[in-house]
Design an enzyme around this catalytic site. Structure first.
Site, PDB file in Angstrom:
ATOM      1  N   ASN A 155       1.465   0.508   2.596  1.00 49.02           N
ATOM      2  CA  ASN A 155       0.743  -0.768   2.974  1.00 49.02           C
ATOM      3  C   ASN A 155       1.279  -1.290   4.209  1.00 49.02           C
ATOM      4  O   ASN A 155       1.554  -2.514   4.286  1.00 49.02           O
ATOM      5  CB  ASN A 155       1.302  -1.779   1.504  1.00 49.02           C
ATOM      6  CG  ASN A 155       0.306  -2.991   1.732  1.00 49.02           C
ATOM      7  OD1 ASN A 155      -0.803  -2.930   2.033  1.00 49.02           O
ATOM      8  ND2 ASN A 155       0.998  -4.087   1.118  1.00 49.02           N
ATOM      9  N   LYS A 180      -8.488  11.785   5.259  1.00 50.96           N
ATOM     10  CA  LYS A 180      -7.383  11.524   4.292  1.00 50.96           C
ATOM     11  C   LYS A 180      -6.766  12.702   3.441  1.00 50.96           C
ATOM     12  O   LYS A 180      -7.478  12.686   2.409  1.00 50.96           O
ATOM     13  CB  LYS A 180      -7.597   9.983   4.030  1.00 50.96           C
ATOM     14  CG  LYS A 180      -6.270   9.630   3.304  1.00 50.96           C
ATOM     15  CD  LYS A 180      -6.438   8.386   2.542  1.00 50.96           C
ATOM     16  CE  LYS A 180      -5.340   7.585   1.853  1.00 50.96           C
ATOM     17  NZ  LYS A 180      -4.075   7.229   2.619  1.00 50.96           N
TER      18      LYS A 180
END
Length: 214
Positions: free
Chosen positions: A13, A38
């Site tokens: 985050n 990813k």
């Protein structure tokens, strides 16, 4: 082999997906055919949220990738929102699957942005941490760090690990609207010790310049 840039961070985050999209847009604006992957996303219930966001972005920037599906962007997913080691019950890393997807993208790309999961020492399996994946993929790294209190410690620790592993890298700070104390509490240390403060939101052109030439 095309240029491979691995976007990692000091923790989860921190803004890897946001930064990855800025890199894609900046490199595309220079006439480069961009691609993105990813390799591993956890916390996937119905579909990979980060992967969908990246897929939408890259399709707009590189028409050659219009036929991609999200599985091409995120080849490995797990439902539990945890490290891949835990989420997969210590399933061995399928490196061949990741490399295969990257090589498929490279056929239509000049540059590949690879977004990691979490920080450098997020365990993938009993033999691999996220930093090992950077080395195995022969990528240079962009270390994204935060601007809140504690960023000095977090940044220097992650940077030292990259240096120990001889991984070429650039460090960039992702300062959010509520990080109003950075200029007073943390930035003075970096400035006075000769640490160049590059900010994701302000210095993406320079960040891309340095990364491309590593």
């Amino acid at each position: 082999m095309t240029k491979r840039i691995f976007v990692t961070a000091t923790n989860t985050n921190i803004g890897k997906t946001y930064t990855t999209k800025l890199l894609l847009k900046e490199f595309a604006s220079r006439g480069l055919k961009v691609g993105v992957i990813k390799p591993i996303e956890t916390g996937v219930v119905d579909y990979p949220l980060d992967g969908e966001e990246l897929l939408e972005c890259v399709k707009e920037l590189n028409p050659k990738l219009w036929s991609l599906e999200v599985e091409d962007i995120v080849p490995i997913t797990y439902e539990l929102a945890a490290s891949p080691f835990v989420a997969s019950n210590n399933t061995a890393l399928d490196l061949k699957k990741i490399i295969s997807k990257i090589e498929e993208l490279e056929a239509s790309c000049d540059i590949i942005i690879i977004e990691g999961a979490g920080g450098l020492y997020v365990p993938i399996d009993e033999n691999n941490m996220m930093i090992d994946l950077i080395a195995k993929l022969e990528a240079v790294a962009l270390l994204v760090t935060h601007c809140s209190i504690g960023c000095i410690n977090d940044t220097l620790l992650s940077k030292e690990v990259l240096e120990q592993r001889n991984i070429p890298h650039v460090t960039a700070f992702n300062c959010r609207d509520d990080d109003t104390s950075f200029s007073q509490i943390s930035e003075p240390y970096f400035s006075r010790t000769g640490f160049e403060v590059l900010k994701v939101g302000d210095d993406i052109e320079k960040i891309c310049d340095v990364l491309y030439n590593l």
